[in-house]
Design a protein around this motif. Structure first.
Motif, PDB file in Angstrom:
ATOM      1  N   MET A   1       0.845  -1.197   0.000  1.00  0.00           N
ATOM      2  CA  MET A   1       0.000   0.000   0.000  1.00  0.00           C
ATOM      3  C   MET A   1       0.871   1.233   0.000  1.00  0.00           C
ATOM      4  SD  MET A   1      -2.647   1.302   2.911  1.00  0.00           S
ATOM      5  CE  MET A   1      -1.317   1.473   4.065  1.00  0.00           C
ATOM      6  N   ALA A   2       0.616   2.162  -0.887  1.00  0.00           N
ATOM      7  CA  ALA A   2       1.330   3.432  -0.927  1.00  0.00           C
ATOM      8  C   ALA A   2       0.319   4.548  -0.857  1.00  0.00           C
ATOM      9  CB  ALA A   2       2.150   3.529  -2.206  1.00  0.00           C
ATOM     10  N   PRO A   3       0.697   5.720  -0.383  1.00  0.00           N
ATOM     11  CA  PRO A   3      -0.252   6.806  -0.263  1.00  0.00           C
ATOM     12  C   PRO A   3      -0.665   7.369  -1.593  1.00  0.00           C
ATOM     13  CG  PRO A   3       1.942   7.604   0.216  1.00  0.00           C
ATOM     14  CD  PRO A   3       2.026   6.117   0.038  1.00  0.00           C
ATOM     15  N   ALA A   4       0.112   7.127  -2.614  1.00  0.00           N
ATOM     16  CA  ALA A   4      -0.216   7.675  -3.921  1.00  0.00           C
ATOM     17  C   ALA A   4       0.529   6.902  -4.983  1.00  0.00           C
ATOM     18  CB  ALA A   4       0.158   9.159  -3.983  1.00  0.00           C
ATOM     19  N   ARG A   5      -0.098   6.829  -6.129  1.00  0.00           N
ATOM     20  CA  ARG A   5       0.583   6.260  -7.295  1.00  0.00           C
ATOM     21  C   ARG A   5       0.788   7.403  -8.262  1.00  0.00           C
ATOM     22  NH1 ARG A   5       1.437   1.228  -9.140  1.00  0.00           N
ATOM     23  NH2 ARG A   5       1.740   0.943 -11.372  1.00  0.00           N
ATOM     24  N   LEU A   6       1.962   8.017  -8.176  1.00  0.00           N
ATOM     25  CA  LEU A   6       2.201   9.269  -8.883  1.00  0.00           C
ATOM     26  C   LEU A   6       2.886   9.017 -10.213  1.00  0.00           C
ATOM     27  CD1 LEU A   6       3.453  11.404  -5.901  1.00  0.00           C
ATOM     28  CD2 LEU A   6       1.128  11.057  -6.702  1.00  0.00           C
ATOM     29  N   THR A   7       2.540   9.807 -11.180  1.00  0.00           N
ATOM     30  CA  THR A   7       3.178   9.710 -12.490  1.00  0.00           C
ATOM     31  C   THR A   7       3.455  11.112 -12.987  1.00  0.00           C
ATOM     32  OG1 THR A   7       1.024   9.712 -13.596  1.00  0.00           O
ATOM     33  CG2 THR A   7       2.001   7.560 -13.077  1.00  0.00           C
ATOM     34  N   GLY A   8       4.453  11.233 -13.861  1.00  0.00           N
ATOM     35  CA  GLY A   8       4.718  12.486 -14.537  1.00  0.00           C
ATOM     36  C   GLY A   8       5.064  13.613 -13.608  1.00  0.00           C
ATOM     37  N   THR A  50      -4.026   9.275  -3.471  1.00  0.00           N
ATOM     38  CA  THR A  50      -3.926   8.736  -2.113  1.00  0.00           C
ATOM     39  C   THR A  50      -5.201   8.016  -1.695  1.00  0.00           C
ATOM     40  OG1 THR A  50      -2.458  10.551  -1.553  1.00  0.00           O
ATOM     41  CG2 THR A  50      -3.417   9.363   0.281  1.00  0.00           C
ATOM     42  N   ALA A  51      -6.332   8.432  -2.243  1.00  0.00           N
ATOM     43  CA  ALA A  51      -7.627   7.917  -1.800  1.00  0.00           C
ATOM     44  C   ALA A  51      -7.744   6.391  -1.856  1.00  0.00           C
ATOM     45  CB  ALA A  51      -8.739   8.568  -2.616  1.00  0.00           C
ATOM     46  N   PRO A  52      -7.288   5.698  -2.939  1.00  0.00           N
ATOM     47  CA  PRO A  52      -7.437   4.237  -2.954  1.00  0.00           C
ATOM     48  C   PRO A  52      -6.734   3.531  -1.798  1.00  0.00           C
ATOM     49  CG  PRO A  52      -6.957   5.047  -5.159  1.00  0.00           C
ATOM     50  CD  PRO A  52      -6.768   6.195  -4.229  1.00  0.00           C
ATOM     51  N   SER A  53      -5.673   4.133  -1.269  1.00  0.00           N
ATOM     52  CA  SER A  53      -4.963   3.506  -0.158  1.00  0.00           C
ATOM     53  C   SER A  53      -5.831   3.368   1.079  1.00  0.00           C
ATOM     54  CB  SER A  53      -3.714   4.325   0.189  1.00  0.00           C
ATOM     55  OG  SER A  53      -2.869   4.455  -0.929  1.00  0.00           O
ATOM     56  N   LEU A  54      -6.860   4.207   1.178  1.00  0.00           N
ATOM     57  CA  LEU A  54      -7.718   4.176   2.369  1.00  0.00           C
ATOM     58  C   LEU A  54      -8.580   2.914   2.428  1.00  0.00           C
ATOM     59  CD1 LEU A  54      -8.769   7.924   2.462  1.00  0.00           C
ATOM     60  CD2 LEU A  54      -7.157   6.749   3.977  1.00  0.00           C
ATOM     61  N   MET A  57      -8.122   0.752   5.363  1.00  0.00           N
ATOM     62  CA  MET A  57      -8.769   1.081   6.645  1.00  0.00           C
ATOM     63  C   MET A  57      -9.811   0.032   7.022  1.00  0.00           C
ATOM     64  SD  MET A  57      -7.652   3.763   8.274  1.00  0.00           S
ATOM     65  CE  MET A  57      -9.040   4.282   9.279  1.00  0.00           C
ATOM     66  N   LEU A  58     -10.218  -0.792   6.032  1.00  0.00           N
ATOM     67  CA  LEU A  58     -11.179  -1.862   6.345  1.00  0.00           C
ATOM     68  C   LEU A  58     -10.609  -2.824   7.381  1.00  0.00           C
ATOM     69  CD1 LEU A  58     -12.557  -2.617   2.750  1.00  0.00           C
ATOM     70  CD2 LEU A  58     -13.686  -1.356   4.597  1.00  0.00           C
ATOM     71  N   PHE A  59      -9.253  -2.989   7.393  1.00  0.00           N
ATOM     72  CA  PHE A  59      -8.654  -3.838   8.422  1.00  0.00           C
ATOM     73  C   PHE A  59      -8.946  -3.301   9.819  1.00  0.00           C
ATOM     74  CE2 PHE A  59      -6.016  -5.236   4.855  1.00  0.00           C
ATOM     75  CZ  PHE A  59      -5.911  -6.594   5.105  1.00  0.00           C
ATOM     76  N   MET A 128       0.724   0.939   8.690  1.00  0.00           N
ATOM     77  CA  MET A 128       1.192   1.397   7.377  1.00  0.00           C
ATOM     78  C   MET A 128       0.898   2.877   7.170  1.00  0.00           C
ATOM     79  SD  MET A 128       0.195  -1.834   4.948  1.00  0.00           S
ATOM     80  CE  MET A 128       1.085  -1.179   3.567  1.00  0.00           C
ATOM     81  N   PHE A 129      -0.290   3.303   7.613  1.00  0.00           N
ATOM     82  CA  PHE A 129      -0.639   4.712   7.469  1.00  0.00           C
ATOM     83  C   PHE A 129       0.301   5.593   8.290  1.00  0.00           C
ATOM     84  CE2 PHE A 129      -4.605   2.400   6.681  1.00  0.00           C
ATOM     85  CZ  PHE A 129      -4.973   2.923   5.449  1.00  0.00           C
ATOM     86  N   VAL A 130       0.615   5.137   9.489  1.00  0.00           N
ATOM     87  CA  VAL A 130       1.488   5.927  10.353  1.00  0.00           C
ATOM     88  C   VAL A 130       2.907   5.983   9.781  1.00  0.00           C
ATOM     89  CG1 VAL A 130       2.450   6.113  12.676  1.00  0.00           C
ATOM     90  CG2 VAL A 130       0.079   5.375  12.362  1.00  0.00           C
ATOM     91  N   GLN A 131       3.410   4.852   9.268  1.00  0.00           N
ATOM     92  CA  GLN A 131       4.755   4.843   8.677  1.00  0.00           C
ATOM     93  C   GLN A 131       4.843   5.800   7.495  1.00  0.00           C
ATOM     94  OE1 GLN A 131       4.620   0.620   7.987  1.00  0.00           O
ATOM     95  NE2 GLN A 131       6.315   0.228   9.404  1.00  0.00           N
TER      96      GLN A 131
END
Length: 402
Positions: A1-8, A50-54, A57-59, A128-131
């Motif tokens: 899980m990453a906070p964002a999948r950034l491109t460009g 970043t939104a898909p990483s949330l 939170m279901l865990f 993971m979110f805290v890290q």
């Protein structure tokens, strides 16, 4: 899980923000409000990635509904929404000073602490979110010191409480955090290198402008002085010796054409100045100005660099003699390592601008020598001398070696 999948460009802006030099409070472009933080997150280009990483939170949320109560359910929903909002705003933190980042991490830990009464040991699933929050919100030199102890602490608590899935999440979060952190570091180093190259390019442009300005001063100053002197002589001879006046006017035309060619060549970096040609020109200029010229009949063998440098010294020296010295005699001396232009005039007043001589001094220094401007031996006139280090010469063919 990453906070964002950034491109460009969005990825570049986000990663550079993570390790950019610390901002001062006055450098912040957004107010320290939720709206300002939201705008900064949107401008970072990473917020919506970043939104898909949330989804992870279901865990945290699903196990919390094993024994639902109105108060507990409400608390979990409110805290989950607050933590999700904070995580969405995380990319905007880098638009603020480091102190703001530390404050943001304090808010993250406060929300985690409030989760503990509501979900108990399930709070370990938030590791993971805290890290990742530490990796992005804090300077990397601080974040990398915090992430490893945090991972070890979560793994130890997971073993003690039987939450083994959180160990996997902690290890995955550690790898992601390290990857993001080091990736940001590499990107910022690349950016700094690009900025250094850009600065070098700017300096190179400035140096080239200085060179062109110096060359134009040398060329036009000398040529316009010659034209002025020749025109004045032609005017004096116009009635008494028309043929000589026409000859001087022809000389003015020739010098004008040559000056135009020299300017064009200088702009293109191809203008050539040589000591021999400057001495020949100096003889005619001095004669036209009514100054006795004492110039060498022959020159020592000079390499191209020295011949060009000596040519500039002679040109600037003669220009100053004709313009300012009011001299009756001018002497030029050239040897393999030195060139001098001396006159018996009034000298150079201290309050007179010396832009031409200053530029000549820089040119001589760049050639590995020194320019000296001093009065003559008897205290009158001016002597301009350029000294260079002795040139390296090959051994004589007949020399013997030990």
């Amino acid at each position: 899980m990453a906070p964002a999948r950034l491109t460009g460009s969005a990825r570049r802006r986000h990663e550079l923000a993570a390790t950019a030099p610390p901002l001062e409070r006055g450098d912040e472009q957004h107010p320290r409000t939720l709206r300002g933080l939201y705008r900064a997150a949107v401008e970072s280009g990473a917020m919506f990635y970043t939104a898909p990483s949330l989804l992870f939170m279901l865990f945290v949320i699903i196990p919390a509904f094993d024994h639902p109560t109105p108060v507990r359910t409400t608390a979990i929903i409110v805290l989950s929404l607050a933590f999700s909002a904070a995580f969405l705003l995380l990319p905007g933190v880098k638009a603020y000073s480091p102190s703001f980042g530390y404050g943001f991490i304090a808010v993250v830990w406060l929300l985690v602490a409030l989760f503990v009464p509501a979900i108990g040991v399930n709070v370990l699933y938030m590791v993971m979110f805290v890290q990742i929050a530490h990796t992005i919100a804090l300077p990397w030199r601080t974040a990398r010191v915090v992430i490893l102890p945090l991972t070890l602490a979560v793994c130890l608590l997971a073993v003690l409480t039987g939450q083994y899935i959180s160990i996997i999440l902690a290890l995955v979060g550690l790898m992601i955090s390290l990857g993001v952190g080091y990736g940001i570091e590499r990107e910022i180093l690349t950016e700094r290198l690009a900025r250094a190259e850009q600065r070098n390019a700017v300096l190179a442009v400035a140096a080239e402008r200085e060179r062109i300005g110096r060359d134009l001063h040398d060329i036009l100053g000398h040529s316009l002085t010659t034209i002025t002197v020749s025109a004045q002589l032609a005017q004096r001879l116009l009635e008494s010796d028309p043929e000589a006046a026409r000859a001087q006017i022809s000389e003015v035309e020739r010098i004008s054409r040559q000056s135009l060619a020299d300017v064009r060549a200088t702009v293109s970096g191809m203008q050539e100045v040589r000591a021999a040609t400057e001495i020949a020109s100096a003889r005619s200029v001095l004669t036209a100005a009514g100054i006795e010229a004492d110039v060498p009949a022959a020159l020592p063998e000079l390499d191209d660099a020295r011949a060009e440098l000596f040519g500039y010294v002679i040109r600037e020296g003669i220009t100053n003699v004709v313009r300012h010295s009011r001299a009756t005699r001018c002497t030029i001396r050239v040897d393999e390592d030195c060139v001098s232009v001396a006159d018996d005039g009034v000298g150079i007043p201290r309050d007179r601008s010396r832009s031409g001589l200053d530029g000549l001094a820089r040119r001589v220094e760049e050639g590995g020598g020194e320019l000296v401007v001093a009065p003559g031996e008897d205290g009158t006139g001016t002597v301009i001398t350029a000294h260079l280090a002795p040139a390296r010469r090959p051994l004589d063919e007949g020399a013997t070696h030990a």
